[in-house]
Design a protein around this motif. Sequence first.
Motif, PDB file in Angstrom:
ATOM      1  N   LYS A 191      -9.238   5.374  -2.042  1.00  0.00           N
ATOM      2  CA  LYS A 191      -8.047   5.972  -1.802  1.00  0.00           C
ATOM      3  C   LYS A 191      -8.618   7.056  -0.880  1.00  0.00           C
ATOM      4  O   LYS A 191      -9.585   7.513  -1.002  1.00  0.00           O
TER       5      LYS A 191
ATOM      6  N   ASN B 147      -2.292   0.416   7.349  1.00  0.00           N
ATOM      7  CA  ASN B 147      -0.994   0.580   6.851  1.00  0.00           C
ATOM      8  C   ASN B 147      -0.499  -0.733   6.572  1.00  0.00           C
ATOM      9  O   ASN B 147       0.204  -0.846   5.512  1.00  0.00           O
TER      10      ASN B 147
ATOM     11  N   GLU C  54       0.539  -2.214   2.956  1.00  0.00           N
ATOM     12  CA  GLU C  54       1.907  -2.633   2.713  1.00  0.00           C
ATOM     13  C   GLU C  54       1.766  -4.111   1.866  1.00  0.00           C
ATOM     14  O   GLU C  54       2.469  -4.234   0.890  1.00  0.00           O
TER      15      GLU C  54
ATOM     16  N   LYS D 273       0.656  -3.508  -1.793  1.00  0.00           N
ATOM     17  CA  LYS D 273       1.593  -2.925  -2.572  1.00  0.00           C
ATOM     18  C   LYS D 273       2.671  -4.035  -2.792  1.00  0.00           C
ATOM     19  O   LYS D 273       3.050  -4.162  -3.954  1.00  0.00           O
ATOM     20  N   ALA D 274       2.945  -4.769  -1.912  1.00  0.00           N
ATOM     21  CA  ALA D 274       4.009  -6.173  -2.084  1.00  0.00           C
ATOM     22  C   ALA D 274       3.407  -6.914  -2.940  1.00  0.00           C
ATOM     23  O   ALA D 274       4.219  -7.609  -3.786  1.00  0.00           O
ATOM     24  N   GLU D 275       2.201  -7.229  -3.203  1.00  0.00           N
ATOM     25  CA  GLU D 275       1.590  -8.264  -4.036  1.00  0.00           C
ATOM     26  C   GLU D 275       1.411  -7.541  -5.149  1.00  0.00           C
ATOM     27  O   GLU D 275       0.787  -8.235  -6.249  1.00  0.00           O
ATOM     28  N   GLY D 276       1.403  -6.150  -5.606  1.00  0.00           N
ATOM     29  CA  GLY D 276       1.255  -5.445  -6.779  1.00  0.00           C
ATOM     30  C   GLY D 276      -0.137  -5.446  -6.997  1.00  0.00           C
ATOM     31  O   GLY D 276      -0.597  -5.140  -8.167  1.00  0.00           O
TER      32      GLY D 276
ATOM     33  N   ASP E 152      -1.398   0.395  -6.551  1.00  0.00           N
ATOM     34  CA  ASP E 152      -0.094   1.191  -7.198  1.00  0.00           C
ATOM     35  C   ASP E 152       0.508   1.713  -6.082  1.00  0.00           C
ATOM     36  O   ASP E 152       0.277   1.638  -4.779  1.00  0.00           O
ATOM     37  N   PRO E 153       1.853   1.631  -5.972  1.00  0.00           N
ATOM     38  CA  PRO E 153       2.979   2.000  -5.148  1.00  0.00           C
ATOM     39  C   PRO E 153       2.394   3.266  -4.427  1.00  0.00           C
ATOM     40  O   PRO E 153       2.811   3.824  -3.350  1.00  0.00           O
ATOM     41  N   ASP E 154       1.919   4.458  -5.117  1.00  0.00           N
ATOM     42  CA  ASP E 154       1.765   5.856  -4.590  1.00  0.00           C
ATOM     43  C   ASP E 154       0.360   5.848  -4.123  1.00  0.00           C
ATOM     44  O   ASP E 154      -0.222   6.951  -3.948  1.00  0.00           O
ATOM     45  N   PHE E 155      -0.621   4.666  -3.694  1.00  0.00           N
ATOM     46  CA  PHE E 155      -1.834   4.502  -3.237  1.00  0.00           C
ATOM     47  C   PHE E 155      -1.837   5.333  -2.111  1.00  0.00           C
ATOM     48  O   PHE E 155      -2.937   6.113  -1.801  1.00  0.00           O
ATOM     49  N   TYR E 156      -1.054   5.338  -1.223  1.00  0.00           N
ATOM     50  CA  TYR E 156      -1.117   6.016   0.121  1.00  0.00           C
ATOM     51  C   TYR E 156      -0.068   6.714   0.452  1.00  0.00           C
ATOM     52  O   TYR E 156       1.196   6.830   0.165  1.00  0.00           O
TER      53      TYR E 156
END
Length: 104
Positions: A30, A87, A91, A94-97, A100-104
Motif C-alpha cells: 500500500k 492505476n 483497477e 479490485k474487479a477481481e476481488g 480491498d476496494p479502499d486499497f488506493y
Amino acid sequence: MKIQEKDGTIVDVFAIYWLENETLFLGLPKNYGGLISYKEKNVHVIDSTLNGEFNYFSTHINGIYHWALIKEALLDDIIERDEVAYNRFVEILKAEGRIDPDFY
C-alpha cells in the motif's frame, strides 16, 4: 499469496520469479505506487496460495505472473512506478476481488 516483511508489514504477491538461483516475489505494498521485488530469504511467506489467473512467462527472467502484468504489458511500467499502469493494475485487482476496494 502473502508475505510478511521483517517489520511486520503484510504484502500481497502477484508474481514469483527466479534470477541467479534466487526466488523473488513481486509484491504490491500500500501507498508505494508500484511493485517491489522481495528476496525470499528476506521475508516470511504467510500464505503460499496464488489466487486468480497466473501464467508462466519466459524471457531472460522466468516466472509466474498475474495475467494482467503480461497480457496488458503492465509489468515494466509498474516496476518503474508509472501511475497509469499502476492505476490500471489496481483497477483489475479490485474487479477481481484480489485487493480491498479502499486499497488506493
